[in-house]
Design an enzyme around this catalytic site. Structure first.
Site, PDB file in Angstrom:
ATOM      1  N   GLU A   1      -2.159  12.160  19.516  1.00  0.00           N
ATOM      2  CA  GLU A   1      -1.930  13.096  20.606  1.00  0.00           C
ATOM      3  C   GLU A   1      -0.777  14.039  20.296  1.00  0.00           C
ATOM      4  OE1 GLU A   1      -3.846  10.683  24.301  1.00  0.00           O
ATOM      5  OE2 GLU A   1      -1.728  10.298  23.947  1.00  0.00           O
TER       6      GLU A   1
ATOM      7  N   CYS B   1       5.344  18.650  21.071  1.00  0.00           N
ATOM      8  CA  CYS B   1       5.688  17.274  20.727  1.00  0.00           C
ATOM      9  C   CYS B   1       4.602  16.754  19.782  1.00  0.00           C
ATOM     10  CB  CYS B   1       5.762  16.454  22.014  1.00  0.00           C
ATOM     11  SG  CYS B   1       6.172  14.733  21.730  1.00  0.00           S
TER      12      CYS B   1
ATOM     13  N   CYS C   1       1.993   2.891  15.705  1.00  0.00           N
ATOM     14  CA  CYS C   1       3.393   2.726  15.339  1.00  0.00           C
ATOM     15  C   CYS C   1       3.632   1.252  15.092  1.00  0.00           C
ATOM     16  CB  CYS C   1       4.310   3.214  16.463  1.00  0.00           C
ATOM     17  SG  CYS C   1       6.062   3.240  15.983  1.00  0.00           S
TER      18      CYS C   1
ATOM     19  N   CYS D   1       8.522  -1.061  20.028  1.00  0.00           N
ATOM     20  CA  CYS D   1       9.552  -1.037  21.057  1.00  0.00           C
ATOM     21  C   CYS D   1       8.910  -1.567  22.338  1.00  0.00           C
ATOM     22  CB  CYS D   1      10.092   0.377  21.238  1.00  0.00           C
ATOM     23  SG  CYS D   1      10.917   0.957  19.730  1.00  0.00           S
TER      24      CYS D   1
ATOM     25  N   CYS E   1       7.079   0.835  25.055  1.00  0.00           N
ATOM     26  CA  CYS E   1       6.344   2.016  24.580  1.00  0.00           C
ATOM     27  C   CYS E   1       4.860   1.705  24.410  1.00  0.00           C
ATOM     28  CB  CYS E   1       6.934   2.480  23.251  1.00  0.00           C
ATOM     29  SG  CYS E   1       6.063   3.879  22.534  1.00  0.00           S
TER      30      CYS E   1
ATOM     31  N   GLY F   1       4.260   7.452  16.861  1.00  0.00           N
ATOM     32  CA  GLY F   1       4.736   7.067  15.535  1.00  0.00           C
ATOM     33  C   GLY F   1       6.230   7.194  15.357  1.00  0.00           C
ATOM     34  N   GLU F   2       6.697   6.594  14.281  1.00  0.00           N
ATOM     35  CA  GLU F   2       8.115   6.676  13.906  1.00  0.00           C
ATOM     36  C   GLU F   2       8.189   7.619  12.703  1.00  0.00           C
ATOM     37  OE1 GLU F   2      11.254   5.843  14.775  1.00  0.00           O
ATOM     38  OE2 GLU F   2      11.874   6.647  12.838  1.00  0.00           O
TER      39      GLU F   2
ATOM     40  N   SER G   1      13.063  12.552  16.023  1.00  0.00           N
ATOM     41  CA  SER G   1      13.530  11.445  16.848  1.00  0.00           C
ATOM     42  C   SER G   1      13.231  10.145  16.113  1.00  0.00           C
ATOM     43  CB  SER G   1      12.787  11.478  18.187  1.00  0.00           C
ATOM     44  OG  SER G   1      13.184  10.388  18.997  1.00  0.00           O
TER      45      SER G   1
ATOM     46  N   SER H   1      16.883   7.051  19.385  1.00  0.00           N
ATOM     47  CA  SER H   1      16.491   6.274  20.555  1.00  0.00           C
ATOM     48  C   SER H   1      17.393   5.067  20.669  1.00  0.00           C
ATOM     49  CB  SER H   1      15.029   5.836  20.402  1.00  0.00           C
ATOM     50  OG  SER H   1      14.215   6.983  20.410  1.00  0.00           O
ATOM     51  N   LEU H   2      18.400   5.175  21.494  1.00  0.00           N
ATOM     52  CA  LEU H   2      19.428   4.131  21.560  1.00  0.00           C
ATOM     53  C   LEU H   2      19.001   2.991  22.495  1.00  0.00           C
ATOM     54  CD1 LEU H   2      22.155   3.584  20.303  1.00  0.00           C
ATOM     55  CD2 LEU H   2      23.226   4.840  22.181  1.00  0.00           C
TER      56      LEU H   2
ATOM     57  N   ASN I   1       8.522   5.810  31.847  1.00  0.00           N
ATOM     58  CA  ASN I   1       7.170   6.199  32.252  1.00  0.00           C
ATOM     59  C   ASN I   1       6.259   4.992  32.146  1.00  0.00           C
ATOM     60  OD1 ASN I   1       7.601   9.055  32.694  1.00  0.00           O
ATOM     61  ND2 ASN I   1       7.962   9.149  30.487  1.00  0.00           N
TER      62      ASN I   1
ATOM     63  N   CYS J   1       6.615  10.795  27.876  1.00  0.00           N
ATOM     64  CA  CYS J   1       7.194   9.975  26.806  1.00  0.00           C
ATOM     65  C   CYS J   1       6.697   8.549  26.895  1.00  0.00           C
ATOM     66  CB  CYS J   1       8.711   9.878  26.936  1.00  0.00           C
ATOM     67  SG  CYS J   1       9.538  11.413  26.897  1.00  0.00           S
TER      68      CYS J   1
HETATM   69  N1  SAH Z   1       9.605   6.787  17.138  1.00  0.00           N
HETATM   70  C1  SAH Z   1      10.446   7.800  17.757  1.00  0.00           C
HETATM   71  C2  SAH Z   1       9.693   8.626  18.816  1.00  0.00           C
HETATM   72  C3  SAH Z   1       9.351   7.841  20.030  1.00  0.00           C
HETATM   73  S1  SAH Z   1       8.801   8.722  21.466  1.00  0.00           S
HETATM   74  C4  SAH Z   1      11.666   7.168  18.349  1.00  0.00           C
HETATM   75  O1  SAH Z   1      11.681   5.957  18.471  1.00  0.00           O
HETATM   76  O2  SAH Z   1      12.599   7.887  18.667  1.00  0.00           O
HETATM   77  C5  SAH Z   1      10.183   9.572  22.095  1.00  0.00           C
HETATM   78  C6  SAH Z   1      11.109   8.815  23.053  1.00  0.00           C
HETATM   79  O3  SAH Z   1      10.429   8.265  24.183  1.00  0.00           O
HETATM   80  C7  SAH Z   1      11.841   7.680  22.385  1.00  0.00           C
HETATM   81  O4  SAH Z   1      13.192   7.703  22.755  1.00  0.00           O
HETATM   82  C8  SAH Z   1      11.154   6.494  22.970  1.00  0.00           C
HETATM   83  O5  SAH Z   1      11.935   5.328  22.885  1.00  0.00           O
HETATM   84  C9  SAH Z   1      10.902   6.944  24.392  1.00  0.00           C
HETATM   85  N2  SAH Z   1       9.922   6.147  25.114  1.00  0.00           N
HETATM   86  C10 SAH Z   1       8.997   5.300  24.595  1.00  0.00           C
HETATM   87  N3  SAH Z   1       8.274   4.740  25.575  1.00  0.00           N
HETATM   88  C11 SAH Z   1       8.733   5.249  26.736  1.00  0.00           C
HETATM   89  C12 SAH Z   1       8.349   5.080  28.103  1.00  0.00           C
HETATM   90  N4  SAH Z   1       7.345   4.305  28.443  1.00  0.00           N
HETATM   91  N5  SAH Z   1       9.031   5.789  29.024  1.00  0.00           N
HETATM   92  C13 SAH Z   1      10.037   6.629  28.668  1.00  0.00           C
HETATM   93  N6  SAH Z   1      10.420   6.836  27.403  1.00  0.00           N
HETATM   94  C14 SAH Z   1       9.777   6.150  26.450  1.00  0.00           C
END
Ligand code: SAH
Length: 369
Positions: free
Chosen positions: A90, A103, A110, A114, A117, A168-169, A200, A222-223, A299, A342
């Site tokens: 997507e 985006c 991935c 996490c 996600c 993806g990462e 990111s 992504s902290l 989300n 996201c």
């Molecule tokens: N692999 C990358 C991109 C991830 S998507 C990364 O880890 O940074 C972009 C951001 O959305 C990341 O900070 C991710 O942690 C966050 N994210 C993932 N799932 C989410 C959710 N359900 N709601 C809000 N943010 C989310």
């Protein structure tokens, strides 16, 4: 047959040189492909006719095929692109006053898993090729009816910013991502500013260093947690690259970065990482890293097991960071009605379970029980 969307300018020079052609031919074709959005060698009118015929025989310009096109009530647009063998990724376009952000996805699925996600829940199939990454930008311009470098509504480009924040990462696919970034930045192609292209990452430390050496662009990390115990559970790659190493990598990155800060993304999960104590711990953790915070309201997606922090909690949390002098923005949730927000990008991933042992399969229940 080579797909010329896979090539950055250096790779295109090399390929043209093998054909016995001059470097300026590579630049011409680069411009046609990316500035004009052209996939037809016959239309490249300033390329010699005999060469056009050879190109037609020996190469192709092929972006992924469009499977679905969804428009959100807020103007966000989400596309599903076919990347073969039952996999689809997507791409999301987010129009805002004065800019348009695309985006882009970097992998089919991935492997990082996490906990919050949706993409991670689909499993991991494979890295996208350079052409599939660049192809998302190529297609977005075409589907938006825009000249890649042309004028948008308010004088700018229609796609003015790119964020590698889709599925993806990106830094687990650093070779193809770097080549794709080079095309995005190249003046013969999209000519985007380094400051307007953001990678990111969940924090793959050696790849942050490689990006710094090979193609520094804006960096978002992504902290999501201020300490290793919590981050190990939310972002399992933390077990391999803990916070101390990650903060040091951010500091090193800033020596070369086009911006003088790192953006820390922080998903606000009700009752998990959103207390005043977490905010104070974040201030202490990031003391030596020039940074901005981007708070992302969680989300939801089916069976995620998490809930979004209430708006008042997010405001209070943001206030504590702001009081310590950190710039904080809270991300507006866009595209939720078409599952384009996201963490909601699920695409279509045929999981051949190419998961690595650094990220064992865990469900939210296992992690938080
Ligand atoms: N692999 C990358 C991109 C991830 S998507 C990364 O880890 O940074 C972009 C951001 O959305 C990341 O900070 C991710 O942690 C966050 N994210 C993932 N799932 C989410 C959710 N359900 N709601 C809000 N943010 C989310």
């Amino acid at each position: 047959m080579p797909n010329l969307l896979d090539y950055d300018l250096d790779a295109l020079y090399a390929w043209f040189s093998e054909l016995g052609e001059k470097p300026f031919r590579a630049r011409q074709v680069m411009r046609w492909m990316h500035r004009e959005g052209c996939d037809d060698f016959d239309a490249m009118t300033d390329v010699a006719k005999a060469l056009r015929a050879r190109l037609k025989e020996q190469a192709e310009i092929r972006a992924p095929a469009l499977l679905r096109d969804a428009l959100s009530a807020d103007g966000t647009r989400k596309w599903l692109f076919d990347v073969g063998e039952g996999n689809a990724v997507e791409t999301v376009f987010i129009p805002e006053a004065g800019r348009g952000t695309l985006c882009v996805s970097s992998q089919a699925g991935c492997a990082l898993e996490c906990a919050f996600c949706a993409t991670g829940k689909q499993g991991f199939n494979r890295n996208l090729t350079t052409g599939e990454i660049v192809g998302q930008l190529w297609l977005a311009n075409r589907l938006l009816g825009a000249k890649p470098c042309g004028e948008g509504q308010d004088g700018g480009r229609v796609v003015s910013n790119v964020v590698l924040m889709g599925m993806g990462e990106a830094l687990a696919n650093v070779d193809n991502v770097v080549a794709a970034l080079r095309v995005m930045l190249d003046d013969y192609a999209y000519g985007l500013s380094r400051r307007r292209v953001t990678v990111s990452t969940a924090g793959i430390v050696p790849a942050i260093d490689r990006l710094r050496e090979e193609c520094p662009v804006a960096l978002a990390v992504s902290l999501h947690a201020p300490d290793d115990a919590l981050r190990d559970r939310l972002v399992p790659i933390n077990r391999k690259y803990p916070l101390r190493d990650l903060m040091a990598a951010c500091q090193r990155y800033l020596e070369r970065a086009p911006r003088d800060f790192v953006t820390f993304e922080y998903v606000m999960l009700d009752g998990i990482n959103d207390s005043d104590a977490h905010a104070r711990a974040l201030v202490a953790l990031t003391r030596d890293v020039p940074c901005k915070f981007n708070l992302i309201p969680f989300n939801p997606f089916p069976r995620s097991g998490f809930a979004r922090s209430p708006a008042g909690r997010v405001r209070q949390f943001a206030g504590l960071l702001l009081d310590s002098g950190i710039i904080v923005t809270t991300r507006k949730t866009r595209g939720g009605d078409v599952a384009a927000a996201c963490g909601q990008l699920a695409g279509q991933v045929r999981d051949k379970t190419k998961r690595t042992d650094m990220s064992p399969l865990q469900t939210v229940e296992e992690v938080f029980s």
